[in-house]
Design a protein around this motif. Structure first.
Motif, short mmCIF file in Angstrom:
data_model
loop_
_atom_site.label_atom_id
_atom_site.label_comp_id
_atom_site.label_asym_id
_atom_site.label_seq_id
_atom_site.Cartn_x
_atom_site.Cartn_y
_atom_site.Cartn_z
N ARG A 160 2.29 -5.46 -2.05
CA ARG A 160 3.71 -5.15 -2.02
C ARG A 160 4.31 -5.18 -3.42
O ARG A 160 3.88 -5.96 -4.28
CB ARG A 160 4.45 -6.14 -1.12
CG ARG A 160 4.31 -5.81 0.36
CD ARG A 160 4.75 -6.95 1.24
NE ARG A 160 3.68 -7.94 1.39
CZ ARG A 160 3.77 -9.01 2.18
NH1 ARG A 160 4.87 -9.22 2.88
NH2 ARG A 160 2.77 -9.86 2.28
N ARG A 184 7.11 3.56 -10.03
CA ARG A 184 5.85 3.17 -9.38
C ARG A 184 5.79 3.64 -7.92
O ARG A 184 4.73 4.04 -7.43
CB ARG A 184 5.69 1.65 -9.48
CG ARG A 184 4.32 1.16 -9.02
CD ARG A 184 4.11 -0.33 -9.28
NE ARG A 184 2.81 -0.73 -8.77
CZ ARG A 184 1.67 -0.62 -9.43
NH1 ARG A 184 1.66 -0.15 -10.66
NH2 ARG A 184 0.53 -0.98 -8.87
N ARG A 185 6.94 3.60 -7.24
CA ARG A 185 6.95 3.99 -5.83
C ARG A 185 6.72 5.49 -5.63
O ARG A 185 6.49 5.92 -4.49
CB ARG A 185 8.27 3.57 -5.18
CG ARG A 185 8.37 2.06 -4.96
CD ARG A 185 9.55 1.68 -4.07
NE ARG A 185 9.67 0.23 -3.92
CZ ARG A 185 8.93 -0.50 -3.10
NH1 ARG A 185 8.02 0.09 -2.33
NH2 ARG A 185 9.10 -1.81 -3.02
N THR A 189 2.43 3.02 -2.49
CA THR A 189 3.21 2.56 -1.35
C THR A 189 2.78 1.15 -0.99
O THR A 189 1.65 0.74 -1.23
CB THR A 189 3.01 3.47 -0.12
OG1 THR A 189 1.61 3.53 0.20
CG2 THR A 189 3.53 4.88 -0.39
N ASP A 190 3.70 0.39 -0.41
CA ASP A 190 3.38 -0.95 0.04
C ASP A 190 2.42 -0.89 1.22
O ASP A 190 2.38 0.08 1.98
CB ASP A 190 4.65 -1.69 0.48
CG ASP A 190 5.54 -2.09 -0.68
OD1 ASP A 190 5.04 -2.11 -1.82
OD2 ASP A 190 6.72 -2.37 -0.45
N GLU A 193 10.89 1.87 -9.31
CA GLU A 193 11.28 3.19 -8.79
C GLU A 193 10.25 4.24 -9.17
O GLU A 193 9.86 5.08 -8.34
CB GLU A 193 12.65 3.58 -9.35
CG GLU A 193 13.15 4.93 -8.85
CD GLU A 193 14.49 5.33 -9.44
OE1 GLU A 193 14.96 6.44 -9.12
OE2 GLU A 193 15.06 4.54 -10.23
#
Length: 276
Positions: A130, A119-120, A124-125, A117
């Motif tokens: 991913r 890290r996002r 972004t993926d 959470e």
């Protein structure tokens, strides 16, 4: 990356990811640096946390030297296998992708849900990179990582030593079963550091404690038939090509540590294994 300040709500062990993050940020600002990590600098500036508690000790430098060796192993692997898959186990807020990606490899970054959470908010993926929210102790995460195909390079930096030995053995079994023949980079901690962690210049400032006492990483070969220890290094026995590329002040520091033979230094090892 978001420019707003991010509060930190992490579990006890997860908080330790902030130590190597800060280490890279501090290192990146030096005139002669082991590595450059402008993203680490920006993340430290954006996160609401008292990073200065880690100032003044040698552990920040140690974390950078470890990361630099893991980077070296990653680059070597991708040079030989440019279309491989790299799995960061306990990715934290690491930026190995930014430092070592070759433009072709596939990357998976695994960590617990609270870490992902956080890290996002910074990453972004993408089609080749991913994030996975889950525990290394669970088997489910491997299903996604297996979809991109091998060969595999698995990096578990500053992760497994916080687990009990039986848990580590489970992780090694799962990795060997799901990724046979993969390379695994992992650090191990012996009694010299286990016994002194309460007064450690970084670990003494957080609640997490090292649990897996591994005086000799060759024991991992006995756990899993066919597994081989390809290399094992302390900070004073880094591979020549890695040591010789360090700034002079670090080479002098390493020579001094080698003379002192400090147990908390010599018992800590960075290892590269091929899983059976």
């Amino acid at each position: 990356m978001t420019s707003s300040e991010q509060g930190v709500r992490l579990g006890t062990v997860q908080e330790t990811l902030l130590i190597p993050l800060y280490g890279r940020a501090v290192e990146s600002r030096k005139p002669e640096a082991v590595l450059r990590d402008p993203l680490a600098e920006a993340m430290v500036a954006a996160i609401d946390y008292d990073f200065t508690r880690f100032d003044g000790g040698s552990s920040l430098i140690g974390s950078v030297l470890r990361t630099n060796l893991f980077d070296h192993w990653t680059r070597d692997f991708l040079a030989e296998h440019p279309d491989a898959t790299v799995v960061e186990i306990g990715a934290g807020l690491n930026t190995r992708y930014e430092r070592t990606d070759n433009g072709r490899a596939r990357w998976w970054e695994l960590d617990l849900p609270d870490v992902i959470e956080l890290r996002r908010t910074f990453f972004t993926d993408s089609s080749r990179r991913r994030m996975l929210a889950g525990s290394v102790l669970d088997d489910e995460w491997t299903t996604a990582a297996l979809t991109t195909g091998g060969p595999y390079f698995l990096a578990a930096e500053a992760v497994l030593s916080y687990l009990a030995e039986q848990e580590v053995r489970h992780v090694v079994d799962v990795l060997a079963e799901r990724f046979p023949g993969a390379l695994l980079a992992v650090d191990t901690t012996g009694p010299g550091m286990i016994d002194t962690q309460d007064s450690h210049d970084a670990l003494g400032k957080v609640a997490a404690r090292l649990r897996w006492n591994c005086p000799d990483p060759r024991i991992i070969e006995d756990w899993r038939p066919g597994t081989r220890l390809l290399g094992s290094h302390t900070f004073t026995t880094l591979p020549a090509e890695v040591h010789d590329g360090l700034p002079e002040e670090y080479r002098v520091m390493i020579a001094t540590m080698a003379e002192l033979q400090l147990p908390q230094v010599e018992d800590y090892r960075m290892n590269l294994l091929r899983l059976g």
